[in-house]
Write an enzyme that holds these catalytic residues in place. Sequence first.
Site, PDB file in Angstrom:
ATOM      1  N   ARG A 145       0.859  -1.190   0.000  1.00 43.81           N
ATOM      2  CA  ARG A 145       0.000   0.000   0.000  1.00 43.81           C
ATOM      3  C   ARG A 145       0.893   1.237   0.000  1.00 43.81           C
ATOM      4  O   ARG A 145       1.583   1.492  -0.954  1.00 43.81           O
ATOM      5  CB  ARG A 145      -0.955  -0.023   1.197  1.00 43.81           C
TER       6      ARG A 145
ATOM      7  N   SER B 222      -7.181  -5.174   6.976  1.00 41.70           N
ATOM      8  CA  SER B 222      -8.025  -6.059   7.773  1.00 41.70           C
ATOM      9  C   SER B 222      -8.161  -5.502   9.191  1.00 41.70           C
ATOM     10  O   SER B 222      -9.244  -5.536   9.779  1.00 41.70           O
ATOM     11  CB  SER B 222      -7.410  -7.463   7.844  1.00 41.70           C
TER      12      SER B 222
END
Length: 165
Positions: free
Chosen positions: A91, A129
């Site tokens: 990311r 998550s």
Amino acid sequence: METIAVYPGSFDPLTNGHIDLVERGLKIFDKVVIVTLNNRAKKPLFAVEERLTMIRDCFKGMDSVEVDAFDGLVVDYARKRNANAILRGMRAVSDFENEFQMAMFNRRLNRDVQTVFLMTGMRWIFTSSSGIKEVASFGGDVSGMVPPSIEKKLKEKFHKAYSKG
Ligand code: PNS
């Protein structure tokens, strides 16, 4: 010969960012094997069996995607599967240090398997998550960040928080 990428992770739970990465991995490799492994630094919310069921459900009917679990080193699993690569998503800058370290360890442990990084799609750059679990634990809306079946599982896990209104 079929090219195989092993995509390791905690997948606690699988997010739309993970799904995007698998789909893009399939543009490079013939098969992507999603393997849930233990990250010793994290205490999972979902048991391995629950994660496997949830992930399999999301890739039903896709022969090029396999879902498995392994208790050990990712390089040993990659060797067992004759994989060409370990696939990971990256990311923002914050992921870099940890990913770099893991890739270096993995390379030292097994020089025959290459780590391939794909940049996470812009839509998923902020999803994780752990962030999703935190939002869900307070009854927040995580739709659009996880598939509907996983949103339902999160609601079940955090039932008390949701039912407080
Ligand atoms: O989704 P995550 O938690 O970022 O995934 C991390 C994971 C599970 C891929 C990593 O912790 C891992 O590979 N664990 C298995 C043990 C291992 O092979 N470690 C070597 C790299 S340091």
